[in-house]
Design an enzyme around this catalytic site. Structure first.
Site, mmCIF file in Angstrom:
data_model
loop_
_atom_site.group_PDB
_atom_site.id
_atom_site.type_symbol
_atom_site.label_atom_id
_atom_site.label_comp_id
_atom_site.label_asym_id
_atom_site.label_seq_id
_atom_site.Cartn_x
_atom_site.Cartn_y
_atom_site.Cartn_z
ATOM 1 N N TYR A 59 -8.196 -53.773 -6.589
ATOM 2 C CA TYR A 59 -7.008 -54.593 -6.392
ATOM 3 C C TYR A 59 -6.621 -55.233 -7.724
ATOM 4 O O TYR A 59 -7.482 -55.753 -8.433
ATOM 5 C CB TYR A 59 -7.279 -55.700 -5.367
ATOM 6 C CG TYR A 59 -6.285 -55.743 -4.239
ATOM 7 C CD1 TYR A 59 -4.921 -55.821 -4.483
ATOM 8 C CD2 TYR A 59 -6.709 -55.720 -2.904
ATOM 9 C CE1 TYR A 59 -4.006 -55.867 -3.450
ATOM 10 C CE2 TYR A 59 -5.806 -55.757 -1.857
ATOM 11 C CZ TYR A 59 -4.458 -55.838 -2.136
ATOM 12 O OH TYR A 59 -3.554 -55.879 -1.109
ATOM 13 N N GLU A 61 -3.312 -57.229 -8.428
ATOM 14 C CA GLU A 61 -1.999 -57.880 -8.367
ATOM 15 C C GLU A 61 -1.678 -58.551 -9.697
ATOM 16 O O GLU A 61 -2.521 -59.199 -10.300
ATOM 17 C CB GLU A 61 -1.978 -58.924 -7.246
ATOM 18 C CG GLU A 61 -1.912 -58.316 -5.851
ATOM 19 C CD GLU A 61 -1.759 -59.377 -4.783
ATOM 20 O OE1 GLU A 61 -1.919 -60.579 -5.093
ATOM 21 O OE2 GLU A 61 -1.486 -59.016 -3.625
ATOM 22 N N ASP A 205 19.472 -43.842 -11.795
ATOM 23 C CA ASP A 205 18.339 -43.309 -11.045
ATOM 24 C C ASP A 205 18.192 -41.847 -11.463
ATOM 25 O O ASP A 205 18.949 -40.985 -11.030
ATOM 26 C CB ASP A 205 18.611 -43.426 -9.543
ATOM 27 C CG ASP A 205 17.468 -42.895 -8.691
ATOM 28 O OD1 ASP A 205 16.592 -42.201 -9.233
ATOM 29 O OD2 ASP A 205 17.472 -43.152 -7.466
ATOM 30 N N THR A 231 11.321 -41.365 -10.088
ATOM 31 C CA THR A 231 10.049 -41.014 -9.474
ATOM 32 C C THR A 231 9.211 -40.313 -10.537
ATOM 33 O O THR A 231 9.714 -39.913 -11.586
ATOM 34 C CB THR A 231 10.243 -40.067 -8.277
ATOM 35 O OG1 THR A 231 11.035 -38.954 -8.710
ATOM 36 C CG2 THR A 231 10.935 -40.764 -7.132
ATOM 37 N N LYS A 234 8.726 -34.770 -8.439
ATOM 38 C CA LYS A 234 9.916 -33.954 -8.711
ATOM 39 C C LYS A 234 9.742 -33.219 -10.053
ATOM 40 O O LYS A 234 8.692 -32.657 -10.318
ATOM 41 C CB LYS A 234 11.188 -34.801 -8.660
ATOM 42 C CG LYS A 234 11.411 -35.514 -7.314
ATOM 43 C CD LYS A 234 12.762 -36.192 -7.295
ATOM 44 C CE LYS A 234 13.040 -36.871 -5.954
ATOM 45 N NZ LYS A 234 12.321 -38.146 -5.789
ATOM 46 N N ARG A 240 3.110 -38.802 -6.534
ATOM 47 C CA ARG A 240 4.210 -39.413 -5.802
ATOM 48 C C ARG A 240 4.211 -40.907 -6.109
ATOM 49 O O ARG A 240 3.282 -41.637 -5.771
ATOM 50 C CB ARG A 240 4.052 -39.168 -4.301
ATOM 51 C CG ARG A 240 3.976 -37.687 -3.941
ATOM 52 C CD ARG A 240 4.149 -37.452 -2.458
ATOM 53 N NE ARG A 240 5.522 -37.696 -2.054
ATOM 54 C CZ ARG A 240 6.514 -36.813 -2.164
ATOM 55 N NH1 ARG A 240 6.280 -35.623 -2.704
ATOM 56 N NH2 ARG A 240 7.730 -37.106 -1.760
#
Length: 417
Positions: A59, A61, A205, A231, A234, A240
């Site tokens: 983790y 954050e 984008d 992304t 692609k 992903r």
């Protein structure tokens, strides 16, 4: 192209044979079929290995050096490396590599720039845009006042003069360029002029074309846009996930909009995979790949035209084409289903001014990134175009021949073996 990744399927089998069997069937589907979905690709074994690594346990954050948990010294190094690679590859002043997806990257930018009810402009979903560009079905369309622009329904092309007129009338705070089903190059310099003329922040984008940009096969939006999202799968051929690039002046707002604005802890195992794919994309071989994707798309488009298909805009400048199936008297849904049965994967897609509902559509979207990764070239593009035409015209009468052709191509260009 790729050897088989670490045998995760066999490892899972010892504990959960049911899940392992499903994974194996998906592997076989990918190996034995031709992938033409424009938003899909095949990640390298190194990328796949990173996603299945021990980094999934951590983790973290916050940002490198500013975490809310202890024990982050090594993931700080990793995320900092990924950030630097993203900036270097695309020539950006700033990068945030934490977004879990492209849609969440877009959501974070919108949160950073807009207040609820503010006006934004983006390409309509029905004309090739993305849900997160202001679709009424998406949070972007529910929280903000969206003015959507269309393409010219006769030419299928973006009308920049129309967009300029719309922007002058609605005075948006944010203008979004970029698409999910637009087969032509977008002129980011014109968009930038429009945005700056009306005092809007300009966001691109580039999720679909990021790999083409990295490989020098498409104009980069980074010099023109205030903020760029993408992304990492692609055409970039990574895991992903998403990332955000931009001018340094927007860094603080965007970082806060990602965490705590729209996300909790980052996925450090995915960030490791992002770092690997960014290194892969910086290689000379990737430049060859990006140009081959575009070359294959042009060959495929010409072959489809010769087979009698009607292509929106008459062709392609990038990695995808959009076929209007109405002259062939078949819907996008029908052709997608038939191609699935023939081990060719593509997707139904609306065309500009589509009279069919979105679940049916009058068109299909066809892309070359994954097939190019596998090693297919011009000859195979022509064979595949013929197979799609046969599937559309006489499915029952030609399916044996089509499946045999697909099997021959897949055997010649093995995947993950």
């Amino acid at each position: 192209m790729y050897s088989r990744p670490i045998d995760s399927i066999g490892f899972v089998e010892s504990f959960d044979p049911e899940v392992s069997a499903m994974m194996q069937r998906e592997l076989v589907r990918q190996q034995d079929g031709i992938e033409l979905i424009a938003s899909e690709n095949f990640a390298s074994p190194a990328v796949i290995a990173a996603m299945g690594s021990i980094l999934t346990n951590k983790y973290a954050e916050g940002l490198p050096g500013k975490r809310y948990y202890g024990g982050c010294q090594f993931v700080d190094e990793l995320e900092s490396l990924c950030i630097q690679r993203a900036k270097d590859l695309f020539g950006a002043e700033f990068a945030n590599v934490q977004p879990h997806s492209g849609a969440q990257a877009n959501m974070a930018v919108e949160l950073a720039i807009l207040q609820p009810g503010d006006t934004m402009m983006g390409m309509s979903l029905a004309n090739g845009g993305h849900l997160s560009h202001g679709s009424p079905a998406n949070i972007s369309g529910k929280y903000y006042n969206v003015v959507s622009y269309d393409v010219n329904h006769e030419t299928g092309l973006i009308d920049y003069d129309q967009i300029r007129d719309m922007a002058k009338k609605c005075n948006p705070k944010l203008i979004i360029a970029g698409a999910s089903a637009y087969p032509r190059a977008i002129d980011f310099s014109i968009f930038a002029d429009i945005a700056h003329e009306v005092g809007a922040v300009f966001m691109v984008d580039m999720a679909h074309i990021a790999g083409l940009v990295a490989g020098g096969a498409h104009q980069s939006p980074v010099p023109y846009a205030d903020i760029v999202t993408t992304t990492t799968h692609k055409t970039l051929r990574g895991p992903r996930g998403g990332l955000i690039l931009g001018r340094e002046e927007f860094a603080k707002k965007i970082n806060s909009a990602v965490f705590p604005g729209t996300q909790g802890g980052p996925l450090e195992h995915v960030i490791a995979a992002k770092a690997i794919c960014l290194k892969e994309a910086a290689q000379d071989s990737f430049k060859d790949y990006a140009h081959n994707v575009v070359a294959n798309a042009k060959v495929m488009a010409q072959a489809l035209l010769e087979e009698g298909f009607d292509l929106v805009t008459g062709g392609t400048d990038n990695h995808l084409m959009l076929a209007d199936l109405r002259p062939m008297h078949i819907t996008g849904k029908e052709l997608q289903q038939r191609c699935d049965e023939n081990h060719i994967t593509l997707n139904k897609n609306a065309i500009p001014g589509d009279p069919e509902k979105p679940s049916v559509t009058s068109g299909v979207r066809i892309g070359t990134p994954a097939a190019t990764t596998r090693g297919l070239g011009a000859q195979e593009m022509k064979q595949i175009a013929k197979c799609i035409a046969m599937t559309a015209r006489d499915f029952e009468g030609t399916k044996a021949e089509v499946r045999a052709t697909v099997a021959q191509i897949c055997e010649k260009y093995p995947l993950y073996r």
